[in-house]
Design a protein around this motif. Structure first.
Motif, PDB file in Angstrom:
ATOM      1  N   THR A  32     -23.092  46.579  38.409  1.00 30.65           N
ATOM      2  CA  THR A  32     -22.495  47.901  38.220  1.00 30.65           C
ATOM      3  C   THR A  32     -23.535  48.991  38.415  1.00 30.65           C
ATOM      4  O   THR A  32     -24.690  48.842  38.021  1.00 30.65           O
ATOM      5  CB  THR A  32     -21.895  48.048  36.813  1.00 30.65           C
ATOM      6  OG1 THR A  32     -22.941  47.928  35.849  1.00 30.65           O
ATOM      7  CG2 THR A  32     -20.847  47.000  36.543  1.00 30.65           C
ATOM      8  N   HIS A  33     -23.104  50.069  39.043  1.00 28.03           N
ATOM      9  CA  HIS A  33     -23.953  51.262  39.192  1.00 28.03           C
ATOM     10  C   HIS A  33     -23.026  52.466  39.258  1.00 28.03           C
ATOM     11  O   HIS A  33     -22.326  52.655  40.250  1.00 28.03           O
ATOM     12  CB  HIS A  33     -24.830  51.184  40.433  1.00 28.03           C
ATOM     13  CG  HIS A  33     -25.708  52.374  40.598  1.00 28.03           C
ATOM     14  ND1 HIS A  33     -26.845  52.553  39.842  1.00 28.03           N
ATOM     15  CD2 HIS A  33     -25.605  53.449  41.391  1.00 28.03           C
ATOM     16  CE1 HIS A  33     -27.415  53.697  40.186  1.00 28.03           C
ATOM     17  NE2 HIS A  33     -26.684  54.262  41.115  1.00 28.03           N
ATOM     18  N   ILE A  34     -22.994  53.227  38.208  1.00 32.65           N
ATOM     19  CA  ILE A  34     -22.126  54.393  38.045  1.00 32.65           C
ATOM     20  C   ILE A  34     -20.676  53.988  38.316  1.00 32.65           C
ATOM     21  O   ILE A  34     -20.053  53.407  37.458  1.00 32.65           O
ATOM     22  CB  ILE A  34     -22.596  55.580  38.908  1.00 32.65           C
ATOM     23  CG1 ILE A  34     -24.066  55.916  38.555  1.00 32.65           C
ATOM     24  CG2 ILE A  34     -21.701  56.803  38.683  1.00 32.65           C
ATOM     25  CD1 ILE A  34     -24.698  56.965  39.415  1.00 32.65           C
ATOM     26  N   ASP A  35     -20.140  54.274  39.499  1.00 36.18           N
ATOM     27  CA  ASP A  35     -18.750  53.893  39.778  1.00 36.18           C
ATOM     28  C   ASP A  35     -18.644  52.876  40.915  1.00 36.18           C
ATOM     29  O   ASP A  35     -17.581  52.697  41.501  1.00 36.18           O
ATOM     30  CB  ASP A  35     -17.897  55.127  40.070  1.00 36.18           C
ATOM     31  CG  ASP A  35     -18.333  55.859  41.324  1.00 36.18           C
ATOM     32  OD1 ASP A  35     -19.415  55.551  41.851  1.00 36.18           O
ATOM     33  OD2 ASP A  35     -17.595  56.746  41.780  1.00 36.18           O
ATOM     34  N   ASP A  36     -19.733  52.202  41.220  1.00 39.19           N
ATOM     35  CA  ASP A  36     -19.727  51.132  42.215  1.00 39.19           C
ATOM     36  C   ASP A  36     -19.922  49.796  41.522  1.00 39.19           C
ATOM     37  O   ASP A  36     -20.811  49.641  40.682  1.00 39.19           O
ATOM     38  CB  ASP A  36     -20.856  51.322  43.240  1.00 39.19           C
ATOM     39  CG  ASP A  36     -20.601  52.487  44.163  1.00 39.19           C
ATOM     40  OD1 ASP A  36     -19.430  52.711  44.511  1.00 39.19           O
ATOM     41  OD2 ASP A  36     -21.565  53.168  44.546  1.00 39.19           O
ATOM     42  N   ASN A  37     -19.094  48.832  41.871  1.00 38.06           N
ATOM     43  CA  ASN A  37     -19.179  47.504  41.278  1.00 38.06           C
ATOM     44  C   ASN A  37     -19.103  46.440  42.359  1.00 38.06           C
ATOM     45  O   ASN A  37     -18.328  46.571  43.303  1.00 38.06           O
ATOM     46  CB  ASN A  37     -18.008  47.272  40.313  1.00 38.06           C
ATOM     47  CG  ASN A  37     -17.977  48.267  39.194  1.00 38.06           C
ATOM     48  OD1 ASN A  37     -18.847  48.267  38.345  1.00 38.06           O
ATOM     49  ND2 ASN A  37     -16.983  49.123  39.185  1.00 38.06           N
ATOM     50  N   LEU A  38     -19.891  45.411  42.203  1.00 41.75           N
ATOM     51  CA  LEU A  38     -19.783  44.216  43.030  1.00 41.75           C
ATOM     52  C   LEU A  38     -19.445  43.067  42.101  1.00 41.75           C
ATOM     53  O   LEU A  38     -20.057  42.929  41.040  1.00 41.75           O
ATOM     54  CB  LEU A  38     -21.103  43.904  43.742  1.00 41.75           C
ATOM     55  CG  LEU A  38     -21.487  44.741  44.936  1.00 41.75           C
ATOM     56  CD1 LEU A  38     -22.833  44.266  45.485  1.00 41.75           C
ATOM     57  CD2 LEU A  38     -20.433  44.678  46.016  1.00 41.75           C
ATOM     58  N   MET A  39     -18.497  42.242  42.513  1.00 40.74           N
ATOM     59  CA  MET A  39     -18.081  41.108  41.694  1.00 40.74           C
ATOM     60  C   MET A  39     -18.259  39.829  42.493  1.00 40.74           C
ATOM     61  O   MET A  39     -17.970  39.805  43.685  1.00 40.74           O
ATOM     62  CB  MET A  39     -16.621  41.264  41.286  1.00 40.74           C
ATOM     63  CG  MET A  39     -16.354  42.503  40.487  1.00 40.74           C
ATOM     64  SD  MET A  39     -14.586  42.728  40.242  1.00 40.74           S
ATOM     65  CE  MET A  39     -14.559  44.366  39.553  1.00 40.74           C
ATOM     66  N   GLU A  40     -18.697  38.771  41.806  1.00 42.46           N
ATOM     67  CA  GLU A  40     -18.929  37.485  42.459  1.00 42.46           C
ATOM     68  C   GLU A  40     -18.389  36.384  41.579  1.00 42.46           C
ATOM     69  O   GLU A  40     -18.512  36.421  40.361  1.00 42.46           O
ATOM     70  CB  GLU A  40     -20.426  37.286  42.697  1.00 42.46           C
ATOM     71  CG  GLU A  40     -20.780  36.077  43.514  1.00 42.46           C
ATOM     72  CD  GLU A  40     -20.771  34.783  42.731  1.00 42.46           C
ATOM     73  OE1 GLU A  40     -20.464  33.739  43.341  1.00 42.46           O
ATOM     74  OE2 GLU A  40     -21.064  34.784  41.528  1.00 42.46           O
ATOM     75  N   CYS A  41     -17.753  35.414  42.217  1.00 42.86           N
ATOM     76  CA  CYS A  41     -17.236  34.252  41.513  1.00 42.86           C
ATOM     77  C   CYS A  41     -17.059  33.138  42.534  1.00 42.86           C
ATOM     78  O   CYS A  41     -16.683  33.395  43.671  1.00 42.86           O
ATOM     79  CB  CYS A  41     -15.903  34.590  40.852  1.00 42.86           C
ATOM     80  SG  CYS A  41     -15.196  33.235  39.908  1.00 42.86           S
ATOM     81  N   GLU A  42     -17.321  31.903  42.134  1.00 42.94           N
ATOM     82  CA  GLU A  42     -17.171  30.797  43.088  1.00 42.94           C
ATOM     83  C   GLU A  42     -15.715  30.510  43.411  1.00 42.94           C
ATOM     84  O   GLU A  42     -15.411  29.855  44.406  1.00 42.94           O
ATOM     85  CB  GLU A  42     -17.862  29.536  42.584  1.00 42.94           C
ATOM     86  CG  GLU A  42     -17.197  28.903  41.378  1.00 42.94           C
ATOM     87  CD  GLU A  42     -17.921  27.667  40.893  1.00 42.94           C
ATOM     88  OE1 GLU A  42     -17.309  26.596  40.898  1.00 42.94           O
ATOM     89  OE2 GLU A  42     -19.107  27.792  40.516  1.00 42.94           O
ATOM     90  N   SER A  43     -14.790  31.013  42.618  1.00 42.90           N
ATOM     91  CA  SER A  43     -13.367  30.793  42.842  1.00 42.90           C
ATOM     92  C   SER A  43     -12.682  32.111  43.204  1.00 42.90           C
ATOM     93  O   SER A  43     -12.676  33.053  42.401  1.00 42.90           O
ATOM     94  CB  SER A  43     -12.712  30.217  41.587  1.00 42.90           C
ATOM     95  OG  SER A  43     -11.309  30.324  41.665  1.00 42.90           O
ATOM     96  N   LEU A  44     -12.106  32.177  44.387  1.00 43.44           N
ATOM     97  CA  LEU A  44     -11.400  33.386  44.801  1.00 43.44           C
ATOM     98  C   LEU A  44     -10.210  33.660  43.887  1.00 43.44           C
ATOM     99  O   LEU A  44      -9.934  34.804  43.540  1.00 43.44           O
ATOM    100  CB  LEU A  44     -10.947  33.274  46.261  1.00 43.44           C
ATOM    101  CG  LEU A  44     -10.278  34.514  46.846  1.00 43.44           C
ATOM    102  CD1 LEU A  44     -11.190  35.731  46.750  1.00 43.44           C
ATOM    103  CD2 LEU A  44      -9.876  34.256  48.285  1.00 43.44           C
ATOM    104  N   ALA A  45      -9.514  32.619  43.451  1.00 46.61           N
ATOM    105  CA  ALA A  45      -8.364  32.798  42.562  1.00 46.61           C
ATOM    106  C   ALA A  45      -8.788  33.417  41.226  1.00 46.61           C
ATOM    107  O   ALA A  45      -8.135  34.339  40.724  1.00 46.61           O
ATOM    108  CB  ALA A  45      -7.666  31.459  42.323  1.00 46.61           C
TER     109      ALA A  45
END
Length: 106
Positions: A32-45
């Motif tokens: 997270t950075h202010i209003d930008d987020n990156l999300m990661e997970c091994e499962s797309l579901a």
């Protein structure tokens, strides 16, 4: 984030980790950075389920695959399972801002 089961990753307060549990079957990592987020997970579901819940609580959009983040170009190669962050566009902007773009490095 803490109320959603996340904790910070060590000393880095902009990286959050949510362990797998009954709600989400796989670990979720979020930058997270202010209003930008990156999300990661091994499962797309699992990731899609989390994003749906997240976006009902917070205003935002799902831009799907990221191409830039915090001024860096993001190059994802799913075949080779690699991700590269390139700062060439950022470096160019800084050099042009300070009148150094046409400078001779020699």
């Amino acid at each position: 984030m803490k109320s959603q089961g996340f904790s910070t990753a060590g000393f880095e307060e902009s990286i959050w980790v949510r362990p797998a549990d009954a709600t989400y079957e796989h670990e979720i990592i979020m930058s997270t950075h202010i209003d930008d987020n990156l999300m990661e997970c091994e499962s797309l579901a699992t990731l899609e389920k989390f994003k749906k819940t997240f976006l009902t609580r917070f205003d935002g959009t799902d831009d799907k695959d990221v191409t830039t983040y915090l001024g860096c170009e993001v190059v994802l190669d799913r075949t080779n399972l690699t991700l590269h962050l390139l700062q060439s566009a950022y470096a160019e902007r800084v050099l042009k801002l300070y009148g150094m773009w046409e400078a001779n490095p020699a």
